[in-house]
Design a protein around this motif. Structure first.
Motif, short mmCIF file in Angstrom:
data_model
loop_
_atom_site.label_atom_id
_atom_site.label_comp_id
_atom_site.label_asym_id
_atom_site.label_seq_id
_atom_site.Cartn_x
_atom_site.Cartn_y
_atom_site.Cartn_z
N LEU A 73 33.27 3.32 -27.66
CA LEU A 73 33.64 5.08 -27.50
C LEU A 73 33.63 5.14 -26.07
O LEU A 73 33.21 4.67 -25.20
CB LEU A 73 32.31 5.74 -27.72
CG LEU A 73 32.24 6.94 -27.83
CD1 LEU A 73 33.18 7.62 -29.11
CD2 LEU A 73 30.85 7.85 -28.05
N ALA A 74 34.99 5.85 -25.69
CA ALA A 74 35.59 5.99 -24.81
C ALA A 74 35.08 7.35 -24.15
O ALA A 74 34.80 7.41 -22.95
CB ALA A 74 37.27 5.92 -24.72
N ALA A 124 37.79 6.46 -28.96
CA ALA A 124 37.50 5.08 -28.72
C ALA A 124 38.72 4.20 -28.49
O ALA A 124 39.81 4.25 -29.00
CB ALA A 124 36.70 4.63 -30.09
N HIS A 125 38.41 3.13 -27.94
CA HIS A 125 39.44 2.05 -27.70
C HIS A 125 38.97 0.73 -28.16
O HIS A 125 37.66 0.35 -28.08
CB HIS A 125 39.61 1.76 -26.23
CG HIS A 125 40.10 3.21 -25.47
ND1 HIS A 125 41.52 3.03 -25.64
CD2 HIS A 125 39.65 3.87 -24.72
CE1 HIS A 125 41.59 4.64 -24.88
NE2 HIS A 125 40.52 4.96 -24.34
N GLY A 126 39.68 -0.02 -28.73
CA GLY A 126 39.29 -1.28 -29.64
C GLY A 126 40.57 -2.10 -30.23
O GLY A 126 41.68 -1.98 -29.78
N CYS A 127 40.26 -2.99 -31.11
CA CYS A 127 41.13 -3.60 -32.05
C CYS A 127 41.11 -3.67 -33.43
O CYS A 127 39.83 -3.15 -33.95
CB CYS A 127 41.04 -5.07 -31.36
SG CYS A 127 39.60 -5.79 -31.56
N LEU A 154 31.58 0.73 -34.13
CA LEU A 154 31.54 1.65 -32.91
C LEU A 154 30.35 1.33 -31.85
O LEU A 154 29.26 1.38 -32.24
CB LEU A 154 31.64 3.15 -33.41
CG LEU A 154 31.84 4.18 -32.11
CD1 LEU A 154 33.19 4.14 -31.38
CD2 LEU A 154 31.50 5.60 -32.86
N TRP A 155 31.02 0.70 -30.65
CA TRP A 155 29.98 0.43 -29.52
C TRP A 155 29.69 1.68 -28.75
O TRP A 155 30.62 2.26 -28.48
CB TRP A 155 30.59 -0.92 -28.97
CG TRP A 155 30.75 -1.92 -29.84
CD1 TRP A 155 31.57 -2.36 -30.76
CD2 TRP A 155 29.52 -3.07 -30.00
NE1 TRP A 155 31.48 -3.83 -31.18
CE2 TRP A 155 30.25 -4.05 -30.79
CE3 TRP A 155 28.22 -3.23 -29.44
CZ2 TRP A 155 29.32 -5.16 -31.17
CZ3 TRP A 155 27.62 -4.36 -29.78
CH2 TRP A 155 28.25 -5.36 -30.66
N LEU A 156 28.42 1.77 -28.42
CA LEU A 156 28.23 2.71 -27.48
C LEU A 156 27.90 2.30 -25.96
O LEU A 156 27.15 1.08 -26.32
CB LEU A 156 27.08 3.47 -27.82
CG LEU A 156 27.26 4.27 -29.39
CD1 LEU A 156 26.05 4.87 -29.91
CD2 LEU A 156 28.50 5.28 -29.16
N GLU A 157 28.11 2.71 -24.72
CA GLU A 157 27.63 2.31 -23.78
C GLU A 157 26.08 2.14 -23.63
O GLU A 157 25.51 2.87 -23.95
CB GLU A 157 28.36 3.28 -22.68
CG GLU A 157 28.19 2.64 -21.02
CD GLU A 157 28.82 3.47 -20.11
OE1 GLU A 157 28.30 3.46 -19.02
OE2 GLU A 157 29.86 4.18 -20.42
N GLY A 158 25.83 0.89 -23.16
CA GLY A 158 24.35 0.61 -22.81
C GLY A 158 23.46 0.49 -24.12
O GLY A 158 22.23 0.37 -24.05
N THR A 165 24.64 11.03 -32.83
CA THR A 165 24.25 12.29 -32.28
C THR A 165 23.54 12.31 -31.08
O THR A 165 23.75 13.02 -30.22
CB THR A 165 23.79 13.17 -33.51
OG1 THR A 165 24.68 12.87 -34.81
CG2 THR A 165 23.37 14.38 -33.25
N ARG A 166 22.50 11.35 -31.16
CA ARG A 166 21.35 11.59 -29.81
C ARG A 166 22.32 11.28 -28.62
O ARG A 166 22.33 11.66 -27.47
CB ARG A 166 20.38 10.58 -30.09
CG ARG A 166 19.27 11.11 -30.26
CD ARG A 166 17.89 10.27 -30.18
NE ARG A 166 18.16 8.89 -30.64
CZ ARG A 166 18.11 8.51 -32.00
NH1 ARG A 166 17.41 9.32 -32.69
NH2 ARG A 166 18.15 7.18 -32.16
N PHE A 167 23.19 10.00 -28.80
CA PHE A 167 24.11 9.58 -27.77
C PHE A 167 24.98 10.62 -27.18
O PHE A 167 25.16 10.99 -26.08
CB PHE A 167 24.92 8.41 -28.17
CG PHE A 167 25.75 7.82 -27.13
CD1 PHE A 167 25.28 6.78 -26.42
CD2 PHE A 167 26.97 8.01 -26.84
CE1 PHE A 167 26.03 6.23 -25.07
CE2 PHE A 167 27.94 7.51 -25.90
CZ PHE A 167 27.28 6.91 -25.13
#
Length: 127
Positions: A20-21, A29-32, A63-67, A103-105
């Motif tokens: 997620l950008a 988001a950025h990815g492959c 989908l990866w979230l920071e942290g 949603t929390r993020f």
């Protein structure tokens, strides 16, 4: 981002692995893009490009979230549009726990962040 090896079963032919950008109103988001490769007993993935996808294709999204240590597992999404390196996807199936995590993020307070809630059923992904 990490690649999983699993039995193929009924999983979609393509997986989008992305981070997620930003968490504005439109999730970006950025990815492959990964294409499923089936072998005798397991499957793996190979890197491919978004131009292999068409509107209407069903995909899986990690989908990866920071942290966060675990990705949001969007088990089923539909490609809405592909333009150059950008893809719009609509979320079809995600667990209630993963939807709540997302949603929390997104609802976490940010400095000077006064916007309408994000649309969690639509993603714009650059690959």
């Amino acid at each position: 981002m990490a690649l999983e090896t699993q039995t193929c079963g009924d999983s979609p032919e393509f997986t989008i692995d992305c981070v997620l950008a930003n968490g504005g109103r439109q999730l970006k988001a950025h990815g492959c893009v990964l294409e499923r490769l089936e072998g005798a007993h397991q499957c793996g993935h190979k890197l491919t490009t978004p131009d292999h996808l068409r509107a209407g294709d069903l995909v899986k999204v990690q989908l990866w979230l920071e942290g966060e240590e675990a990705f949001i597992d969007i088990r089923l999404a539909q490609v809405r549009r592909v333009h150059k390196h950008w893809m719009g996807v609509d979320v079809i199936q995600v667990s209630s726990d993963d939807r709540m995590r997302l949603t929390r993020f997104l609802d976490a307070p940010a400095p000077l962040h006064i916007e309408a809630p994000a649309l969690t059923d639509h993603l714009l992904i650059r690959a």
